[in-house]
Motif scaffolding. Sequence first.
Motif, PDB file in Angstrom:
ATOM      1  N   VAL A  20       0.843  -1.202   0.000  1.00  0.00           N
ATOM      2  CA  VAL A  20       0.000   0.000   0.000  1.00  0.00           C
ATOM      3  C   VAL A  20       0.876   1.249   0.000  1.00  0.00           C
ATOM      4  O   VAL A  20       0.584   2.232  -0.693  1.00  0.00           O
ATOM      5  N   GLY A  21       1.965   1.203   0.763  1.00  0.00           N
ATOM      6  CA  GLY A  21       2.874   2.353   0.835  1.00  0.00           C
ATOM      7  C   GLY A  21       3.400   2.757  -0.544  1.00  0.00           C
ATOM      8  O   GLY A  21       3.484   3.945  -0.862  1.00  0.00           O
ATOM      9  N   GLY A  22       3.732   1.768  -1.364  1.00  0.00           N
ATOM     10  CA  GLY A  22       4.240   2.062  -2.713  1.00  0.00           C
ATOM     11  C   GLY A  22       3.210   2.802  -3.547  1.00  0.00           C
ATOM     12  O   GLY A  22       3.521   3.765  -4.259  1.00  0.00           O
ATOM     13  N   LEU A  38       9.937   6.141   4.371  1.00  0.00           N
ATOM     14  CA  LEU A  38      10.663   5.521   5.487  1.00  0.00           C
ATOM     15  C   LEU A  38      10.264   4.049   5.590  1.00  0.00           C
ATOM     16  O   LEU A  38       9.084   3.726   5.663  1.00  0.00           O
ATOM     17  N   ASP A  39      11.262   3.175   5.574  1.00  0.00           N
ATOM     18  CA  ASP A  39      10.992   1.732   5.688  1.00  0.00           C
ATOM     19  C   ASP A  39      12.278   1.038   6.099  1.00  0.00           C
ATOM     20  O   ASP A  39      13.370   1.504   5.771  1.00  0.00           O
ATOM     21  N   SER A  40      12.143  -0.091   6.794  1.00  0.00           N
ATOM     22  CA  SER A  40      13.345  -0.853   7.141  1.00  0.00           C
ATOM     23  C   SER A  40      13.840  -1.668   5.955  1.00  0.00           C
ATOM     24  O   SER A  40      14.987  -2.107   5.929  1.00  0.00           O
ATOM     25  N   ALA A  41      12.983  -1.891   4.975  1.00  0.00           N
ATOM     26  CA  ALA A  41      13.362  -2.660   3.788  1.00  0.00           C
ATOM     27  C   ALA A  41      13.429  -1.744   2.567  1.00  0.00           C
ATOM     28  O   ALA A  41      12.778  -0.699   2.532  1.00  0.00           O
ATOM     29  N   ALA A  42      14.187  -2.177   1.568  1.00  0.00           N
ATOM     30  CA  ALA A  42      14.260  -1.418   0.312  1.00  0.00           C
ATOM     31  C   ALA A  42      12.991  -1.679  -0.493  1.00  0.00           C
ATOM     32  O   ALA A  42      12.381  -2.743  -0.363  1.00  0.00           O
ATOM     33  N   ALA A  97       6.243  -5.190  19.188  1.00  0.00           N
ATOM     34  CA  ALA A  97       7.354  -4.227  19.118  1.00  0.00           C
ATOM     35  C   ALA A  97       7.182  -3.301  17.917  1.00  0.00           C
ATOM     36  O   ALA A  97       7.414  -2.093  17.999  1.00  0.00           O
ATOM     37  N   THR A  98       6.732  -3.864  16.800  1.00  0.00           N
ATOM     38  CA  THR A  98       6.591  -3.067  15.577  1.00  0.00           C
ATOM     39  C   THR A  98       5.312  -2.220  15.624  1.00  0.00           C
ATOM     40  O   THR A  98       5.348  -0.997  15.463  1.00  0.00           O
ATOM     41  N   ASN A  99       4.195  -2.908  15.860  1.00  0.00           N
ATOM     42  CA  ASN A  99       2.907  -2.243  15.673  1.00  0.00           C
ATOM     43  C   ASN A  99       2.500  -1.355  16.847  1.00  0.00           C
ATOM     44  O   ASN A  99       1.764  -0.387  16.659  1.00  0.00           O
ATOM     45  N   PHE A 120      -3.027   7.199  10.625  1.00  0.00           N
ATOM     46  CA  PHE A 120      -2.646   5.836  11.006  1.00  0.00           C
ATOM     47  C   PHE A 120      -3.477   4.836  10.216  1.00  0.00           C
ATOM     48  O   PHE A 120      -4.713   4.900  10.235  1.00  0.00           O
ATOM     49  N   VAL A 121      -2.804   3.926   9.521  1.00  0.00           N
ATOM     50  CA  VAL A 121      -3.527   2.877   8.811  1.00  0.00           C
ATOM     51  C   VAL A 121      -3.633   1.671   9.740  1.00  0.00           C
ATOM     52  O   VAL A 121      -2.662   0.966   9.999  1.00  0.00           O
ATOM     53  N   SER A 122      -4.826   1.487  10.274  1.00  0.00           N
ATOM     54  CA  SER A 122      -5.114   0.421  11.227  1.00  0.00           C
ATOM     55  C   SER A 122      -5.688  -0.773  10.459  1.00  0.00           C
ATOM     56  O   SER A 122      -5.218  -1.082   9.352  1.00  0.00           O
ATOM     57  N   THR A 123      -6.683  -1.426  10.988  1.00  0.00           N
ATOM     58  CA  THR A 123      -7.340  -2.531  10.290  1.00  0.00           C
ATOM     59  C   THR A 123      -8.835  -2.461  10.520  1.00  0.00           C
ATOM     60  O   THR A 123      -9.277  -2.085  11.612  1.00  0.00           O
ATOM     61  N   ARG A 174      -9.366   2.455   8.755  1.00  0.00           N
ATOM     62  CA  ARG A 174      -9.512   1.025   9.072  1.00  0.00           C
ATOM     63  C   ARG A 174      -9.970   0.275   7.820  1.00  0.00           C
ATOM     64  O   ARG A 174     -11.177   0.086   7.612  1.00  0.00           O
ATOM     65  N   PRO A 175      -9.025  -0.174   7.001  1.00  0.00           N
ATOM     66  CA  PRO A 175      -9.427  -0.809   5.742  1.00  0.00           C
ATOM     67  C   PRO A 175      -9.791  -2.274   5.898  1.00  0.00           C
ATOM     68  O   PRO A 175      -9.339  -2.950   6.830  1.00  0.00           O
ATOM     69  N   GLY A 176     -10.582  -2.762   4.925  1.00  0.00           N
ATOM     70  CA  GLY A 176     -10.852  -4.193   4.807  1.00  0.00           C
ATOM     71  C   GLY A 176      -9.643  -4.897   4.209  1.00  0.00           C
ATOM     72  O   GLY A 176      -8.502  -4.449   4.386  1.00  0.00           O
ATOM     73  N   ASN A 177      -9.889  -5.990   3.479  1.00  0.00           N
ATOM     74  CA  ASN A 177      -8.781  -6.730   2.849  1.00  0.00           C
ATOM     75  C   ASN A 177      -8.365  -6.020   1.568  1.00  0.00           C
ATOM     76  O   ASN A 177      -9.129  -5.993   0.605  1.00  0.00           O
TER      77      ASN A 177
HETATM   78  N1  LIG Z   1      -2.946  -5.511   3.021  1.00  0.00           N
HETATM   79  C1  LIG Z   1      -4.099  -5.520   3.684  1.00  0.00           C
HETATM   80  O1  LIG Z   1      -5.024  -6.250   3.330  1.00  0.00           O
HETATM   81  C2  LIG Z   1      -4.302  -4.610   4.861  1.00  0.00           C
HETATM   82  C3  LIG Z   1      -5.586  -4.514   5.411  1.00  0.00           C
HETATM   83  C4  LIG Z   1      -5.807  -3.652   6.488  1.00  0.00           C
HETATM   84  C5  LIG Z   1      -4.756  -2.903   6.984  1.00  0.00           C
HETATM   85  N2  LIG Z   1      -3.518  -3.039   6.423  1.00  0.00           N
HETATM   86  C6  LIG Z   1      -2.448  -2.219   6.987  1.00  0.00           C
HETATM   87  O2  LIG Z   1      -1.964  -1.396   5.948  1.00  0.00           O
HETATM   88  C7  LIG Z   1      -0.574  -1.153   6.136  1.00  0.00           C
HETATM   89  C8  LIG Z   1       0.184  -1.520   4.888  1.00  0.00           C
HETATM   90  O3  LIG Z   1      -0.045  -2.899   4.600  1.00  0.00           O
HETATM   91  P1  LIG Z   1       0.659  -3.622   3.363  1.00  0.00           P
HETATM   92  O4  LIG Z   1      -0.289  -4.642   2.870  1.00  0.00           O
HETATM   93  O5  LIG Z   1       1.218  -2.602   2.441  1.00  0.00           O
HETATM   94  O6  LIG Z   1       1.836  -4.401   4.135  1.00  0.00           O
HETATM   95  P2  LIG Z   1       3.327  -4.683   3.633  1.00  0.00           P
HETATM   96  O7  LIG Z   1       3.807  -5.800   4.508  1.00  0.00           O
HETATM   97  O8  LIG Z   1       3.381  -4.840   2.159  1.00  0.00           O
HETATM   98  O9  LIG Z   1       4.085  -3.359   4.009  1.00  0.00           O
HETATM   99  C9  LIG Z   1       4.489  -3.055   5.309  1.00  0.00           C
HETATM  100  C10 LIG Z   1       5.818  -2.353   5.219  1.00  0.00           C
HETATM  101  O10 LIG Z   1       6.226  -2.032   6.561  1.00  0.00           O
HETATM  102  C11 LIG Z   1       7.612  -2.239   6.631  1.00  0.00           C
HETATM  103  N3  LIG Z   1       8.010  -2.517   7.998  1.00  0.00           N
HETATM  104  C12 LIG Z   1       7.706  -3.612   8.741  1.00  0.00           C
HETATM  105  N4  LIG Z   1       8.287  -3.520   9.946  1.00  0.00           N
HETATM  106  C13 LIG Z   1       8.985  -2.343   9.950  1.00  0.00           C
HETATM  107  C14 LIG Z   1       9.796  -1.703  10.897  1.00  0.00           C
HETATM  108  N5  LIG Z   1      10.030  -2.255  12.095  1.00  0.00           N
HETATM  109  N6  LIG Z   1      10.356  -0.507  10.581  1.00  0.00           N
HETATM  110  C15 LIG Z   1      10.126   0.051   9.367  1.00  0.00           C
HETATM  111  N7  LIG Z   1       9.370  -0.518   8.417  1.00  0.00           N
HETATM  112  C16 LIG Z   1       8.809  -1.707   8.710  1.00  0.00           C
HETATM  113  C17 LIG Z   1       7.903  -3.453   5.746  1.00  0.00           C
HETATM  114  O11 LIG Z   1       9.254  -3.494   5.337  1.00  0.00           O
HETATM  115  C18 LIG Z   1       6.933  -3.212   4.593  1.00  0.00           C
HETATM  116  O12 LIG Z   1       7.566  -2.510   3.548  1.00  0.00           O
HETATM  117  C19 LIG Z   1      -0.168  -1.962   7.360  1.00  0.00           C
HETATM  118  O13 LIG Z   1      -0.179  -1.121   8.473  1.00  0.00           O
HETATM  119  C20 LIG Z   1      -1.255  -3.010   7.468  1.00  0.00           C
HETATM  120  O14 LIG Z   1      -1.402  -3.454   8.800  1.00  0.00           O
HETATM  121  C21 LIG Z   1      -3.271  -3.856   5.389  1.00  0.00           C
END
Ligand SMILES: NC(=O)c1ccc[n+]([C@@H]2O[C@H](COP(=O)([O-])OP(=O)(O)OC[C@H]3O[C@@H](n4cnc5c(N)ncnc54)[C@H](O)[C@@H]3O)[C@@H](O)[C@H]2O)c1
Length: 314
Positions: A20-22, A38-42, A97-99, A120-123, A174-177
């Motif tokens: 979603v971030g992308g 900002l992300d821990s991964a590339a 720790a993360t969330n 904040f993107v929750s669920t 608060r998004p769905g799937n």
């Molecule tokens: N995909 C879904 O269906 C869905 C549904 C409801 C809510 N969400 C929420 O939406 C957001 C984005 O979801 P997504 O599907 O893009 O997930 P994703 O896993 O593709 O992306 C999450 C990103 O967070 C980064 N990340 C994880 N731990 C980290 C840390 N400690 N420090 C920095 N970066 C970190 C990861 O590297 C990853 O790039 C999340 O908060 C997720 O909980 C997703």
Amino acid sequence: MAAPLGTQATALVTGASGFVGGHLVARLVREGMPVVALDSAAPRTPFPAGVHDLRIDIRDHDAVARALAEARPAVVYHLAAQASVAISMREPELDIATNVLGTVQLARAAVAAGVQRFVFVSTGGALCGEPATLPVTEHTPVAPESVYGASKLAAERYLALLLGGSGTALAVVRPGNIYGPAQNPHGEAGVVAIFAARMLAGEPVTIFGDGSQQRDYVYVDDVVDAIVRAATAPPDTCLVGTGHGTSTRAIFDVLARLTGYARPPELAAERPGDIQRIWLDSTRARERWGWQPRTTLEDGLARTVDWFRAHAAP
Ligand SMILES: NC(=O)c1ccc[n+]([C@@H]2O[C@H](COP(=O)([O-])OP(=O)(O)OC[C@H]3O[C@@H](n4cnc5c(N)ncnc54)[C@H](O)[C@@H]3O)[C@@H](O)[C@H]2O)c1
């Protein structure tokens, strides 16, 4: 050239390298906003030109505080998360720790940096457990049945406490799937991406449970639209979904048709933490943020399959 840090109109996106971030980064760049990613991964594919790319773990208190103090963004979009229910049940410490802690650290740094809006993107799918009535609304009692749901709920509560009364307003999406192009097909969450990629590769597809589980599938561009609106519309907490439940089996069948996949699914035991049926009422998002879903499931799945077909590994 990367965008200069310290511009007040800057948007900082955590989890920018994720699915979603992308999409969110791409949309903000299209709108001409300076973006700090900002992300821990590339990122799996490079960010558009001009994006300031920071490799930071949100669990690292000092690095987060420095990044916010330097960037001084107007808006923080917080998407970084441990986003898998299955992993949260196996590794609760990582999830919390993360969330939770990561979110708290980011929020405190945002207040100190004078951020105006924290989105904040929750669920929407993991807060209520197995809901007694459907669709769920923002008034449905919360009772998470997974560590992921509990940590997202805790993060919401801590954000309300820590940002309340500060100059940083909080909006919660608060998004769905969520599904769509570029979702990671190798993870444990994201049934559409996993099924589409495996079907296109002619590999076996596993359904956990009997396939009757229903979810509210919402297309990524629509969710990004809600996230962007949440930055400027009245701050609130809003469910973002289509209002319809679709079974895993129905998703399998549509994707099988779109990809020409002829094999039956393999059935496996349900996973702990997964719930049976949920879909979301997004009336509040429409009234408060002017948001509504625009993409039908059929169109969204077709676009997703097109993307995976074009990006399949050779
Ligand atoms: N995909 C879904 O269906 C869905 C549904 C409801 C809510 N969400 C929420 O939406 C957001 C984005 O979801 P997504 O599907 O893009 O997930 P994703 O896993 O593709 O992306 C999450 C990103 O967070 C980064 N990340 C994880 N731990 C980290 C840390 N400690 N420090 C920095 N970066 C970190 C990861 O590297 C990853 O790039 C999340 O908060 C997720 O909980 C997703």
